[in-house]
Design an enzyme around this catalytic site. Structure first.
Site, mmCIF file in Angstrom:
data_model
loop_
_atom_site.group_PDB
_atom_site.id
_atom_site.type_symbol
_atom_site.label_atom_id
_atom_site.label_comp_id
_atom_site.label_asym_id
_atom_site.label_seq_id
_atom_site.Cartn_x
_atom_site.Cartn_y
_atom_site.Cartn_z
ATOM 1 N N LYS A 80 125.231 115.242 120.380
ATOM 2 C CA LYS A 80 124.826 116.568 120.900
ATOM 3 C C LYS A 80 124.180 116.483 122.276
ATOM 4 O O LYS A 80 123.711 115.434 122.709
ATOM 5 C CB LYS A 80 123.952 117.275 119.868
ATOM 6 C CG LYS A 80 124.822 117.714 118.694
ATOM 7 C CD LYS A 80 124.250 118.767 117.837
ATOM 8 C CE LYS A 80 125.326 119.188 116.817
ATOM 9 N NZ LYS A 80 124.752 119.691 115.588
ATOM 10 N N ARG A 133 125.125 114.036 109.425
ATOM 11 C CA ARG A 133 126.494 114.450 109.770
ATOM 12 C C ARG A 133 126.849 113.790 111.093
ATOM 13 O O ARG A 133 126.221 114.070 112.109
ATOM 14 C CB ARG A 133 126.529 115.978 109.880
ATOM 15 C CG ARG A 133 127.885 116.562 110.212
ATOM 16 C CD ARG A 133 127.795 118.086 110.331
ATOM 17 N NE ARG A 133 129.079 118.677 110.632
ATOM 18 C CZ ARG A 133 129.593 118.749 111.858
ATOM 19 N NH1 ARG A 133 128.942 118.294 112.896
ATOM 20 N NH2 ARG A 133 130.786 119.302 112.050
HETATM 21 N N1 HH2 Z 1 127.113 120.808 114.069
HETATM 22 C C1 HH2 Z 1 128.341 121.152 114.474
HETATM 23 C C2 HH2 Z 1 129.234 121.767 113.573
HETATM 24 N N2 HH2 Z 1 128.883 121.990 112.282
HETATM 25 N N3 HH2 Z 1 127.290 121.826 110.553
HETATM 26 C C3 HH2 Z 1 126.071 121.482 110.127
HETATM 27 N N4 HH2 Z 1 125.715 121.681 108.853
HETATM 28 N N5 HH2 Z 1 125.156 120.907 110.970
HETATM 29 C C4 HH2 Z 1 125.440 120.664 112.283
HETATM 30 O O1 HH2 Z 1 124.560 120.161 113.016
HETATM 31 C C5 HH2 Z 1 126.739 121.035 112.763
HETATM 32 C C6 HH2 Z 1 127.654 121.621 111.852
HETATM 33 C C7 HH2 Z 1 128.764 120.884 115.872
HETATM 34 O O2 HH2 Z 1 129.346 119.624 115.992
HETATM 35 P P1 HH2 Z 1 130.928 119.352 116.020
HETATM 36 O O3 HH2 Z 1 131.548 119.699 114.726
HETATM 37 O O4 HH2 Z 1 131.197 117.979 116.464
HETATM 38 O O5 HH2 Z 1 131.437 120.282 117.191
HETATM 39 P P2 HH2 Z 1 132.245 121.641 117.227
HETATM 40 O O6 HH2 Z 1 131.424 122.691 116.569
HETATM 41 O O7 HH2 Z 1 132.430 121.878 118.713
HETATM 42 O O8 HH2 Z 1 133.538 121.434 116.492
#
Ligand code: HH2
Length: 286
Positions: free
Chosen positions: A221, A255
């Site tokens: 992040k 995660r």
């Molecule tokens: N962060 C992201 C997406 N989903 N869910 C939970 N429970 N907690 C988190 O911190 C969280 C999440 C963002 O990360 P990522 O999936 O890599 O990115 P994107 O939303 O751009 O797909």
């Protein structure tokens, strides 16, 4: 301490690693890499081989300003990957806020709904309440991805996140969702400045008062980018450090994108805990 999910009752007395599979064109760190279902399925298998205890599969990017796909598009991305993921022997969560997508995912055998909007869309609580024992992760987000990073202000970020998550737990309890099905997440980076995120880390233990296990996602992040000056693809070391700190402060699930590195770090952490059984050394200890 455990997490009740559709097929698995997950023991959370030890920390668990949730591997991320983004079936999206636009995720902030790996957008487009796993949009092809075959590539996404292969990635899911790889994460399990690397030691992921759970898989989190998403078809919508929640990065600031990302476009929300409609139900058909989100399901077209997710379905072929979910159908395969549920054969891999670990609990599978679907990262969605769309109640129709949640219902379909649970129908194909997914174990957990991971919702960055904490089941606030109309009908979402009903989907979980109608299912006998699917797990759910409720996350805190201030605003929506389109505007969440526009100068978020809190009087006390930890208290506000705690109160919000507590209120969502009460809503789910009133709908008949058992507490053992619920895990909570402060939502690192969702409507929060770097200072807010670091305050949540510094005072993470206060969230344990909610009485449910914490899931935390620091992986790659932007706060880690700000601290290290590195782009998303080069934040593995920073991400592992943050995941380990989260575990040390009581998180039960982390995660992450970089499963192998995180699993190794947690093994070292576990072996060095005062109450851990000393590992038997087969060869001279160096
Ligand atoms: N962060 C992201 C997406 N989903 N869910 C939970 N429970 N907690 C988190 O911190 C969280 C999440 C963002 O990360 P990522 O999936 O890599 O990115 P994107 O939303 O751009 O797909």
């Amino acid at each position: 301490m455990h997490w009740q999910t559709s097929r698995f009752r997950l023991d959370l007395t030890q920390p668990r690693v949730m591997g991320i599979v983004n079936v999206t064109p636009d995720s902030f760190s790996d957008g487009g890499r796993y949009l092809d279902p075959a590539a996404a399925r292969q990635h899911a298998e790889r994460l399990v081989d690397e030691g992921a205890d759970l898989l989190d599969i998403g078809g919508e990017s929640t990065r600031p300003g990302a476009r929300t796909p409609d139900t058909a598009e989100e399901l077209a991305r997710l379905r072929p990957v979910l159908v395969h993921a549920v054969t891999l022997g670990v609990p599978v969560s679907v990262d969605t806020s769309n109640p129709d997508v949640m219902r379909e995912a649970l129908d194909v055998g997914v174990d957990i709904v991971n919702d960055v909007r904490a089941l606030q869309r109309p009908g979402a609580v009903d989907v979980l309440a109608a299912h006998p024992q699917a797990g759910v992760c409720l996350m805190h987000m201030r605003g929506e991805p389109g505007d969440m990073q526009q100068d978020p202000v809190y009087a006390d970020v930890v208290a506000e996140v705690r109160d919000f998550l507590g209120e969502r737990c009460r809503v789910l309890a009133a709908a008949g969702v058992a507490g053992e099905r619920i895990v909570l997440d402060p939502g690192i980076g969702f409507g929060k400045t770097a200072e807010h995120n670091l305050t949540l880390m510094a005072r993470q233990r206060e969230l344990l008062a909610l009485g449910r296990p914490l899931l935390i996602g620091w992986s790659r992040k932007s706060t880690l980018g700000r601290l290290t000056g590195r782009p998303a693809g080069e934040r593995v070391h920073a991400s592992v450090a943050a995941a380990l700190m989260a575990v040390e402060r009581g998180a039960r699930v982390v995660r992450v994108h970089d499963v192998a590195a995180t699993v190794d770090a947690i093994k070292v952490w576990q072996a060095a805990r005062p109450f851990a059984v000393a590992p038997t050394m087969q060869e001279t200890d160096r």
